[in-house]
Design a protein around this motif. Structure first.
Motif, PDB file in Angstrom:
ATOM      1  N   PHE A  61       0.609  -1.362   0.225  1.00  0.00           N
ATOM      2  CA  PHE A  61      -0.150   0.375  -0.306  1.00  0.00           C
ATOM      3  C   PHE A  61       1.112   1.194  -0.479  1.00  0.00           C
ATOM      4  O   PHE A  61       1.258   1.178   0.525  1.00  0.00           O
ATOM      5  CB  PHE A  61      -0.603   0.212   1.401  1.00  0.00           C
ATOM      6  CG  PHE A  61      -1.620  -1.235   1.266  1.00  0.00           C
ATOM      7  CD1 PHE A  61      -3.245  -0.954   0.043  1.00  0.00           C
ATOM      8  CD2 PHE A  61      -1.638  -2.030   2.045  1.00  0.00           C
ATOM      9  CE1 PHE A  61      -4.125  -2.329   0.161  1.00  0.00           C
ATOM     10  CE2 PHE A  61      -2.290  -3.517   2.068  1.00  0.00           C
ATOM     11  CZ  PHE A  61      -3.853  -2.836   1.668  1.00  0.00           C
ATOM     12  N   SER A 112      -7.730  -4.068  -1.480  1.00  0.00           N
ATOM     13  CA  SER A 112      -7.682  -2.364  -2.055  1.00  0.00           C
ATOM     14  C   SER A 112      -8.578  -1.887  -2.919  1.00  0.00           C
ATOM     15  O   SER A 112      -9.045  -2.793  -4.219  1.00  0.00           O
ATOM     16  CB  SER A 112      -5.399  -2.310  -2.027  1.00  0.00           C
ATOM     17  OG  SER A 112      -6.380  -1.057  -2.993  1.00  0.00           O
ATOM     18  N   GLU A 122      -4.865   8.028  -0.896  1.00  0.00           N
ATOM     19  CA  GLU A 122      -4.509   6.958   0.496  1.00  0.00           C
ATOM     20  C   GLU A 122      -4.750   5.586   0.176  1.00  0.00           C
ATOM     21  O   GLU A 122      -5.434   5.009   0.212  1.00  0.00           O
ATOM     22  CB  GLU A 122      -4.478   7.349   1.951  1.00  0.00           C
ATOM     23  CG  GLU A 122      -3.974   9.077   1.117  1.00  0.00           C
ATOM     24  CD  GLU A 122      -2.397   9.334   1.878  1.00  0.00           C
ATOM     25  OE1 GLU A 122      -1.873   8.802   1.582  1.00  0.00           O
ATOM     26  OE2 GLU A 122      -2.548  10.860   1.996  1.00  0.00           O
ATOM     27  N   HIS A 123      -3.239   4.734   0.676  1.00  0.00           N
ATOM     28  CA  HIS A 123      -3.832   3.997   1.000  1.00  0.00           C
ATOM     29  C   HIS A 123      -4.107   2.787  -0.418  1.00  0.00           C
ATOM     30  O   HIS A 123      -4.641   2.046  -0.226  1.00  0.00           O
ATOM     31  CB  HIS A 123      -4.420   3.355   2.341  1.00  0.00           C
ATOM     32  CG  HIS A 123      -4.523   1.548   3.011  1.00  0.00           C
ATOM     33  ND1 HIS A 123      -2.757   1.955   3.855  1.00  0.00           N
ATOM     34  CD2 HIS A 123      -5.378   0.701   3.515  1.00  0.00           C
ATOM     35  CE1 HIS A 123      -2.760   0.721   4.111  1.00  0.00           C
ATOM     36  NE2 HIS A 123      -4.014  -0.004   3.783  1.00  0.00           N
TER      37      HIS A 123
END
Length: 376
Positions: free
Chosen positions: A29, A72, A40-41
């Motif tokens: 990530f 994700s 983000e991430h």
């Protein structure tokens, strides 16, 4: 080297496997910045194989699931969820560096570029997302070739996905044999590619052949079709390292071992524009337009908006409207004030894959798979 990197692990890369490309990737990530905002991430993969020589930005809406607890969202889904684009749609054309204006590639997220797209052929997205943009390649007619004018597709039944992750067009061997004859190509066994001697290349440049692809809906015959004309210049390419030791003339077609390997890569997308609407389950293919180089970005609203207008203004409806009619397509209320940008990118002549060497062109170079500790 990234201070925000959070490693997930080393996994085999699934993409490219069907075309014999294998390798691993270090997944993790990290923060992903686009223009003036940061996501983000998000999952990012560092290639640990020379089989993948250029970076890729995946545009599938499907999430990446590494385990039952680690996943994700895809890039395009994250962009929509964070309010940066209105819908899971995009428009793409790979650029045309051989044209006098050296047209750069065009990628629009959340819409498409009306200035690049002509009258579209609308097709349902395949339920198999690994072959999402499958079309029927019904014919390829070549004019002004070494053998004059003729068809390069006979009785072959070619259902092939349009796949911008690969550079070449993968076809049945029988079709490749006809290409070999009409263009004076030579098959290079070690690389699995077709090369040309300088004399053949010079003659083709003088003849300036044109290939006309007949693209149908996901059927091999009949139905609605779109004609995409591609000049020889789009196929007049050279490949160097890591394919060959030195710059070598090559023609971007590959022999498919079976039907599962049929694919239409970026060489085709130099002269074609695609608009993909995952929300409505459709995509469009049209000949690229060159008469107006000023971007005319059209945003596509989300299909899940509670509005009859939104449901009627997906890609299938918008692309056939007259220029200017898209002015009413305002972004969703929560997106008011957000600017939708075209994401330009350069298209090179040799975005290729594995390392091989033509013996007569120089010494053999060896590339080894990178150890996990060497991945940056």
């Amino acid at each position: 080297m990234s201070s925000t990197w959070e490693a997930i692990g080393l996994y085999e890369l699934g993409m490219g496997r069907i075309h014999g490309i294998t390798g691993n990737g270090l997944h993790g990530f990290d923060s992903v910045a686009l223009y003036n905002f940061t996501l983000e991430h998000l999952a990012v993969t560092a290639y640990a194989s020379p089989g993948f020589w250029i970076g890729q930005m995946g545009l599938s809406p499907l999430p990446l699931n590494f385990s039952e607890t680690i996943s994700s969202p895809s890039l395009i889904s994250a962009l929509k969820d964070d309010g940066h684009i209105p819908s899971l749609t995009y428009g793409y054309q790979a650029g045309a560096p051989y044209r006098k204006t050296k047209i750069a590639a065009s990628l629009v997220l959340g819409g498409y570029d009306l200035a690049r797209a002509s009258e579209p052929l609308t097709i349902d997205i395949n339920t198999d997302m690994s072959r999402a943009l499958t079309v029927g390649l019904q014919d390829i007619i070549v004019t002004d070739s070494l053998n004059g004018t003729l068809s390069l597709v006979d009785n072959e039944r070619i259902l092939a996905p349009i796949d911008s992750s690969i550079p070449e067009i993968w076809l049945p061997k029988s079709v490749c044999d006809r290409f070999e004859s009409v263009f004076g190509l030579e098959y290079h066994e070690r690389s699995g590619r077709y090369v040309l001697r300088d004399s053949a290349r010079d003659r083709l440049r003088g003849l300036n052949p044109t290939l006309t692809f007949t693209i149908g809906t996901n059927a091999v015959t009949g139905g609605n079709t779109s004609l995409i004309q591609i000049p020889y210049a789009a196929f007049d390419l050279q490949a160097g390292y890591p394919i060959f030791a030195n710059a070598t003339n090559y023609f971007p077609i590959r022999r498919a071992d079976n039907e599962s390997q049929y694919a239409i890569g970026r060489a085709f997308l130099q002269e074609a524009y695609i608009g993909v609407d995952f929300e409505n389950g459709i995509f469009n293919v049209s000949a690229a337009k060159w008469d107006d180089l000023e971007a005319d970005i059209v945003t596509i609203p989300a299909a899940d908006r509670d509005s009859e207008v939104a449901r009627g203004q997906g890609i299938s409806g918008v692309l056939v409207e007259e220029k200017g009619a898209h002015d009413a397509l305002d972004p969703a209320p929560e997106l008011t004030g957000v600017t939708f940008h075209e994401l330009p990118a350069k298209h090179g002549d040799s975005e290729l894959e594995d390392i091989v060497t033509v013996p007569e062109l120089g010494r053999e170079d060896r590339v080894h798979e990178l150890h996990q500790d060497c991945v940056r």
